[in-house]
Design an enzyme around this catalytic site. Sequence first.
Site, PDB file in Angstrom:
ATOM      1  CG  ASP A   1      -7.958  -4.339  -2.831  1.00 10.19           C
ATOM      2  OD1 ASP A   1      -7.576  -3.351  -2.526  1.00 10.19           O
ATOM      3  OD2 ASP A   1      -9.462  -4.090  -2.880  1.00 10.19           O
TER       4      ASP A   1
ATOM      5  CG  HIS B   1      -2.108   0.805   1.291  1.00 12.45           C
ATOM      6  ND1 HIS B   1      -2.192   2.230   1.262  1.00 12.45           N
ATOM      7  CD2 HIS B   1      -3.235   0.811   0.872  1.00 12.45           C
ATOM      8  CE1 HIS B   1      -3.144   2.904   1.098  1.00 12.45           C
ATOM      9  NE2 HIS B   1      -3.870   2.299   0.171  1.00 12.45           N
TER      10      HIS B   1
HETATM   11  C1  SDX Z   1      -6.198  -0.044  -3.041  1.00 14.68           C
HETATM   12  O1  SDX Z   1      -3.827   4.262  -2.537  1.00 14.68           O
HETATM   13  C2  SDX Z   1      -5.701   3.593  -2.394  1.00 14.68           C
HETATM   14  O2  SDX Z   1      -5.959   4.305  -0.651  1.00 14.68           O
HETATM   15  C3  SDX Z   1      -6.574   3.032  -2.771  1.00 14.68           C
HETATM   16  C4  SDX Z   1      -6.627   1.674  -0.738  1.00 14.68           C
HETATM   17  C5  SDX Z   1      -8.114   2.891  -1.648  1.00 14.68           C
HETATM   18  O3  SDX Z   1      -8.760   2.202  -0.476  1.00 14.68           O
HETATM   19  O4  SDX Z   1      -8.638   3.689  -1.753  1.00 14.68           O
HETATM   20  O5  SDX Z   1      -6.610   2.037  -0.283  1.00 14.68           O
HETATM   21  C6  SDX Z   1      -7.507   0.604  -2.460  1.00 14.68           C
HETATM   22  O6  SDX Z   1      -5.690   0.729  -4.385  1.00 14.68           O
HETATM   23  C7  SDX Z   1      -4.908  -0.633  -2.164  1.00 14.68           C
HETATM   24  C8  SDX Z   1      -3.891  -1.418  -3.178  1.00 14.68           C
HETATM   25  C9  SDX Z   1      -4.329  -2.591  -3.906  1.00 14.68           C
HETATM   26  N1  SDX Z   1      -3.697  -2.616  -4.715  1.00 14.68           N
HETATM   27  C10 SDX Z   1      -3.271  -4.414  -5.002  1.00 14.68           C
HETATM   28  O7  SDX Z   1      -3.164  -5.498  -3.829  1.00 14.68           O
HETATM   29  C11 SDX Z   1      -2.193  -4.134  -6.609  1.00 14.68           C
HETATM   30  C12 SDX Z   1      -0.594  -4.980  -5.593  1.00 14.68           C
HETATM   31  N2  SDX Z   1       0.079  -3.326  -4.951  1.00 14.68           N
HETATM   32  C13 SDX Z   1       0.487  -3.169  -5.673  1.00 14.68           C
HETATM   33  O8  SDX Z   1       0.697  -2.548  -6.750  1.00 14.68           O
HETATM   34  C14 SDX Z   1       1.980  -1.894  -5.374  1.00 14.68           C
HETATM   35  O9  SDX Z   1       1.670  -1.717  -2.907  1.00 14.68           O
HETATM   36  C15 SDX Z   1       0.873  -0.895  -4.855  1.00 14.68           C
HETATM   37  C16 SDX Z   1       0.586  -0.165  -5.583  1.00 14.68           C
HETATM   38  C17 SDX Z   1      -0.336  -0.451  -3.748  1.00 14.68           C
HETATM   39  C18 SDX Z   1       1.321   1.014  -4.238  1.00 14.68           C
HETATM   40  O10 SDX Z   1       2.898   0.833  -4.834  1.00 14.68           O
HETATM   41  P1  SDX Z   1       3.655   2.034  -4.290  1.00 14.68           P
HETATM   42  O11 SDX Z   1       3.612   2.560  -2.887  1.00 14.68           O
HETATM   43  O12 SDX Z   1       3.335   3.421  -5.810  1.00 14.68           O
HETATM   44  O13 SDX Z   1       4.777   0.684  -4.039  1.00 14.68           O
HETATM   45  P2  SDX Z   1       6.149   0.778  -4.759  1.00 14.68           P
HETATM   46  O14 SDX Z   1       5.324  -0.056  -6.069  1.00 14.68           O
HETATM   47  O15 SDX Z   1       7.082   1.703  -4.902  1.00 14.68           O
HETATM   48  O16 SDX Z   1       6.679  -0.264  -4.274  1.00 14.68           O
HETATM   49  C19 SDX Z   1       7.841  -0.699  -3.671  1.00 14.68           C
HETATM   50  C20 SDX Z   1       8.434  -1.960  -3.460  1.00 14.68           C
HETATM   51  C21 SDX Z   1       8.543  -1.847  -4.690  1.00 14.68           C
HETATM   52  O17 SDX Z   1      10.241  -2.705  -4.808  1.00 14.68           O
HETATM   53  P3  SDX Z   1      11.537  -2.247  -5.019  1.00 14.68           P
HETATM   54  O18 SDX Z   1      11.270  -1.534  -6.842  1.00 14.68           O
HETATM   55  O19 SDX Z   1      11.487  -1.544  -3.848  1.00 14.68           O
HETATM   56  O20 SDX Z   1      12.236  -3.442  -5.260  1.00 14.68           O
HETATM   57  O21 SDX Z   1       7.571  -2.994  -2.968  1.00 14.68           O
HETATM   58  C22 SDX Z   1       7.576  -4.298  -3.960  1.00 14.68           C
HETATM   59  C23 SDX Z   1       7.562  -2.770  -5.318  1.00 14.68           C
HETATM   60  O22 SDX Z   1       8.031  -3.844  -6.729  1.00 14.68           O
HETATM   61  N3  SDX Z   1       6.034  -4.178  -4.096  1.00 14.68           N
HETATM   62  C24 SDX Z   1       5.186  -5.369  -4.725  1.00 14.68           C
HETATM   63  C25 SDX Z   1       3.777  -5.376  -3.951  1.00 14.68           C
HETATM   64  N4  SDX Z   1       3.597  -3.634  -3.665  1.00 14.68           N
HETATM   65  C26 SDX Z   1       5.314  -3.182  -3.687  1.00 14.68           C
HETATM   66  N5  SDX Z   1       6.177  -6.537  -4.503  1.00 14.68           N
HETATM   67  C27 SDX Z   1       5.310  -7.916  -4.727  1.00 14.68           C
HETATM   68  N6  SDX Z   1       4.171  -7.448  -4.632  1.00 14.68           N
HETATM   69  C28 SDX Z   1       3.489  -6.515  -4.203  1.00 14.68           C
HETATM   70  N7  SDX Z   1       1.894  -6.788  -3.828  1.00 14.68           N
END
Ligand code: SDX
Length: 434
Positions: free
Chosen positions: A369, A311
């Site tokens: 989720d 998140h």
């Molecule tokens: C919702 O914003 C809100 O409030 C949204 C929400 C709401 O109520 O409105 O809470 C609802 O959208 C919840 C989130 C649902 N999405 C998912 O579950 C999809 C999977 N999650 C990711 O896509 C991700 O975690 C995000 C998009 C939710 C957050 O991404 P960020 O904050 O931009 O973090 P990032 O992509 O910069 O990740 C940091 C690191 C990265 O690795 P490095 O580059 O540091 O090596 O963590 C990794 C990312 O690759 N990473 C994940 C991951 N999420 C982040 N690796 C594997 N699986 C994941 N789910």
Amino acid sequence: MTNSETKATLSFSDGSPSLEMPIYKGSIGPDVIDIRKLYGSTGMFTYDPGFMSTAACNSSITYIDGDKGELLYRGYPIEQLAVNGGDFLETCYLLLNGELPNAEQKKEFVTTVTHHTMVHEQMQFFFRGFRRDAHPMSVLVGTVGALASFYHDSLDINDPHHREVSAIRLIAKMPTLVAMAYKYSIGQPFVYPRNDLSYSANFMHMMFSTPCEPYKTNEVLVRALDRILILHADHEQNASTSTVRLAGSSGANPFACIAAGIACLWGPAHGGANEAALSMLEEIGSVDNIPEFIAQVKDKNSGVKLMGFGHRVYKNYDPRAKLMRETCYEVLQELGLQDDPLFKLAMALEKIALEDEYFVSRKLYPNVDFYSGIVQRALGIPTALFTGIFALARTVGWIAQWKEMISDPEQKIGRPRQLFVGSAKRDVPAIDKR
Ligand code: SDX
């Protein structure tokens, strides 16, 4: 917000004159640096793709403490609202008005919403233009936007009464439209709302009853759905809420703004994650396959993410995920599905991920989720409709944030700038010179 005694001073290593900027303190949470004079004073913009460090507005509606895993609606912890704060319409009243309703206020609000649940009879003809297998989110983007063509009496965003009527109409009609999208997809007749049922019982009735026999709602399942709606109602300036605010900043009518929010929520990184998380669990199939899947997630080239994890704000457990897991267990128990293999797989996957350095070091915890797909599937909601339920719940948050923005004296049309890295000015060559 209040001015802080401390100011921020921006100084430059090339000796350019430094710039002092005010710092504002909120009631809780991070302070902000007011950079509105930056461009005028320095000719420079800030650079913040994804708005990781940018507050786009001030708001009194929802507050998240990502480190503590805390979520407050108008100051009330989500754990209290979801468990003993009454039903979803009480949360709607709270988000819209800033305070929980007393018994009389609640009765009046419920009556008003109940008497706006029907949609114009011509709305049904929009559905016929869609394929039966159209994704429900495409249907909702279309039909919610189309509502604007039926309510010319509540489109003046500068009229507080129009804003109030539009808010009620959207909260009241979303369940009807979501249920209609479902009925259309399975070829069953639309079911009209019933004024003798609660908001969530009415939705279950419109979804699962047929004209052929009486339908009795299960109060445990209705309560579970109501809690799912409470958990998804609002969440600060997330992507879809920011979309609604940006659309609203141009003066677009509320129906068009909510349609824009639905479109943004559809994405798998946002509201589409519940559908993606369930598909992920079905793809993993069994606990034995978890290690191989986790290895794929760790392989950056795979592009595979652990859907339902991570998140932007929560760097601790999403408090909604805990409540969603409890709800999931209650529903599965009520339905005699406590041995549901997907629920067991989800809990095994969660346990493994929470002990794995890759996820712990990146502060990746289950979000709202991760479990919501399992409980919605148990309620009989088709996977493709999960995000539609999210949109149903979030409509009150979107419209509350939209109303707050419209009445904010500081609000202006949103128009971010850019760091241009393209071609400098050049002359167009004749085609035989290209
Ligand atoms: C919702 O914003 C809100 O409030 C949204 C929400 C709401 O109520 O409105 O809470 C609802 O959208 C919840 C989130 C649902 N999405 C998912 O579950 C999809 C999977 N999650 C990711 O896509 C991700 O975690 C995000 C998009 C939710 C957050 O991404 P960020 O904050 O931009 O973090 P990032 O992509 O910069 O990740 C940091 C690191 C990265 O690795 P490095 O580059 O540091 O090596 O963590 C990794 C990312 O690759 N990473 C994940 C991951 N999420 C982040 N690796 C594997 N699986 C994941 N789910």
